[in-house]
Enzyme design. Structure first.
Site, mmCIF file in Angstrom:
data_model
loop_
_atom_site.group_PDB
_atom_site.id
_atom_site.type_symbol
_atom_site.label_atom_id
_atom_site.label_comp_id
_atom_site.label_asym_id
_atom_site.label_seq_id
_atom_site.Cartn_x
_atom_site.Cartn_y
_atom_site.Cartn_z
ATOM 1 N N TRP A 102 -104.619 -77.927 -64.277
ATOM 2 C CA TRP A 102 -105.433 -77.759 -63.071
ATOM 3 C C TRP A 102 -104.648 -77.058 -61.969
ATOM 4 C CZ3 TRP A 102 -110.185 -77.381 -63.991
ATOM 5 C CH2 TRP A 102 -110.761 -78.110 -65.025
ATOM 6 N N ASP A 170 -105.646 -81.245 -54.332
ATOM 7 C CA ASP A 170 -106.791 -81.408 -55.226
ATOM 8 C C ASP A 170 -106.700 -82.840 -55.750
ATOM 9 O OD1 ASP A 170 -108.587 -81.507 -57.297
ATOM 10 O OD2 ASP A 170 -107.639 -79.939 -58.514
ATOM 11 N N LYS A 194 -115.881 -87.845 -61.169
ATOM 12 C CA LYS A 194 -115.012 -88.792 -61.883
ATOM 13 C C LYS A 194 -115.058 -90.163 -61.216
ATOM 14 C CE LYS A 194 -112.402 -84.724 -62.847
ATOM 15 N NZ LYS A 194 -112.797 -84.444 -64.224
HETATM 16 C C1 LIG Z 1 -107.723 -82.231 -61.294
HETATM 17 C C2 LIG Z 1 -108.932 -81.360 -61.442
HETATM 18 N N1 LIG Z 1 -109.092 -80.317 -60.621
HETATM 19 C C3 LIG Z 1 -110.153 -79.505 -60.719
HETATM 20 C C4 LIG Z 1 -111.132 -79.711 -61.668
HETATM 21 C C5 LIG Z 1 -112.285 -78.762 -61.741
HETATM 22 O O1 LIG Z 1 -113.393 -79.375 -61.203
HETATM 23 P P1 LIG Z 1 -114.842 -78.732 -61.230
HETATM 24 O O2 LIG Z 1 -115.284 -78.732 -62.641
HETATM 25 O O3 LIG Z 1 -115.616 -79.675 -60.358
HETATM 26 O O4 LIG Z 1 -114.746 -77.375 -60.669
HETATM 27 C C6 LIG Z 1 -111.021 -80.789 -62.542
HETATM 28 C C7 LIG Z 1 -112.060 -81.031 -63.556
HETATM 29 O O5 LIG Z 1 -111.953 -81.822 -64.446
HETATM 30 C C8 LIG Z 1 -109.889 -81.629 -62.430
HETATM 31 O O6 LIG Z 1 -109.735 -82.667 -63.258
#
Ligand SMILES: Cc1ncc(COP(=O)(O)O)c(C=O)c1O
Length: 358
Positions: A102, A170, A194
């Site tokens: 991520w 994030d 989540k």
């Molecule tokens: C730590 C983290 N950041 C970003 C995201 C991306 O999120 P989204 O699918 O809402 O764009 C996720 C998705 O699982 C994630 O676990």
């Protein structure tokens, strides 16, 4: 209905059963209007109450001062990777901490608009831990980190001191799972799907000072000030998504807030890691000091048994245990709504599987 399976999916993920029952009960008649929430105007009085309550509950649960704005956006955490960079880096430099998949995605978007300095990385350790030394640049516009890496299962236990440089996080996969000091951050964002709701809503908590730095030349929808000024109603938001977030936040408050939720999360993770540490058959991937309490990533020493494990787990009512496709192995995502009893039942299943195959 027969017993519901235990849901270990990484997201969209398990929601509190009481919340889902409430959604079901109110679905055809929201707030005594005779209309469903999915056919309710985002400008209605009923939804206005929901939005205000969701904002207030977020502030209460996370102990957020009036120096911060709370907005509910769309586009997921993925759009925040771009929005953060476009608003606050804008051709200049930013520091990123690289901890896994991520963080990598955030870095990729940062590079499209400015100069990214990798201030720390645990790539040499296959992202099995968070870094412990940092090389921050004095001219960075911000430092970006991922508080919990959902795929490789590592989590910051404490956050680095970035001095006068704003820290942006994030927190998609550990938002409201533990007490944090929001004042350490100038901005926090998280997809709701989540710990605090379902997909279609992204929570953004942003300090007033940060907003003054935004790039004024961006299109309207991409500026934080647009959404702040219009109180998350510049365009049509995910009405049902925010409604569900508000119900989950209510559930958190009713269950004792961050203190009680964190205590249970600690207990759930501890029993599972203790078991992993006690056997030779399974092993955890994260180093102890960085273990995630949300996503427990593990393997069977004999990797060939993993498909069978996933299949049998499913047959026994444990769904979503397969690791992320990019990493393989196994992963138990045990977010706020996942019950301690479910973790214990899962450990019994693991023991049984070990006995039969060990
Ligand atoms: C730590 C983290 N950041 C970003 C995201 C991306 O999120 P989204 O699918 O809402 O764009 C996720 C998705 O699982 C994630 O676990």
């Amino acid at each position: 209905m027969s017993k519901r399976p235990y849901n270990f999916y990484a997201g969209p993920a398990i929601l509190p059963l009481d919340v889902m029952k409430k959604i079901q009960k109110e679905f055809l008649d929201f707030d005594g209007t005779g209309l469903s929430i999915v056919e309710t105007s985002h400008r209605s009085k009923g939804f206005d109450t929901v939005m205000k309550q969701a904002r207030e509950r977020t502030k209460k649960i996370m102990n957020i001062s009036d120096d911060y704005h709370v907005v509910f956006l769309q586009g997921g955490a993925s759009l925040q990777f771009s929005m953060v960079a476009m608003n606050f880096m804008n051709g200049k430099k930013a520091d990123y901490i690289h901890t896994g998949e991520w963080a990598k995605k955030a870095i990729k978007e940062g590079k499209t608009v400015g100069d990214v300095n990798i201030a720390a990385s645990s790539e040499d350790k296959k992202f099995s831990c968070v870094p412990d030394t940092y090389n921050f640049s004095s001219d960075a516009q911000y430092v970006h980190l991922t508080s919990n890496e959902t795929i490789n299962g590592i989590q910051f236990q404490a956050f680095p001191d970035t001095g006068n440089v704003p820290l942006v996080a994030d927190m998609s996969s550990d938002i409201m799972s533990r007490k944090i000091n929001v004042n350490q951050f100038k901005m926090i964002y998280a997809g709701a799907q989540k710990n605090i709701g379902t997909s279609g809503v992204t929570l953004v908590v942003i300090h007033k000072d940060m907003v003054t730095r935004e790039n004024a030349k961006l299109p309207t929808m991409l500026k934080y000030s647009t959404h702040i000024e219009k109180e998350s109603l510049y365009n049509t938001p995910s009405v049902i998504g925010i409604y569900i977030v508000n119900l989950v936040l209510g559930w958190i408050v009713d269950n004792g807030g961050m203190e009680a939720i964190e205590k249970t999360n600690n207990e759930k993770a501890a029993v599972l890691y203790d078991y992993l540490d006690s056997t030779e058959f399974y092993y955890g991937l994260a180093e102890k000091q960085s273990r995630s309490k949300m996503n427990i990533v593990f393997r069977i020493k004999n990797n060939d048994l993993e498909d069978q494990f996933v299949e049998q787990a499913k047959a026994n009512g444990f769904i979503g245990i397969k690791g992320h496709r990019s990493l393989g192995g196994l992963r138990a995502s045990i977010y706020n709504a996942f019950p301690l009893e479910g973790v214990k039942d899962f450990i019994s299943f693991m023991k049984d599987f070990e006995k039969k195959n060990g």
